[in-house]
Design a protein around this motif. Structure first.
Motif: not given
Length: 72
Positions: A56-62, A67-72
């Protein structure tokens, strides 16, 4: 010159953020203790609960990174 409250208000006014997913607000409960059950089975259930919470933490961070436009 702007005071801190004015600057924060202006920063928030420019944002139209989507609703945070309900999944991201969920709290994962500990695995229940079953009286008479083998101790190892409780440990396994607790590990499964931790795995669900970490996923869940991984999904929410994604969600936030997208949203912030950060690359994963």
């Amino acid at each position: 010159m702007h005071d801190a409250a004015t600057v924060q208000g202006e920063a928030r006014a420019d944002r139209n953020l989507p609703t945070w997913p309900d999944d991201c607000r969920k709290i994962e409960p500990h695995a229940p203790v079953v009286v008479g059950a083998e101790a190892l089975s409780g440990w396994k259930r607790e590990r499964q609960a931790l795995d669900r919470a970490n996923a869940r933490v991984k999904r929410c961070a994604g969600f936030y990174d997208d949203l912030a436009g950060k690359p994963r």
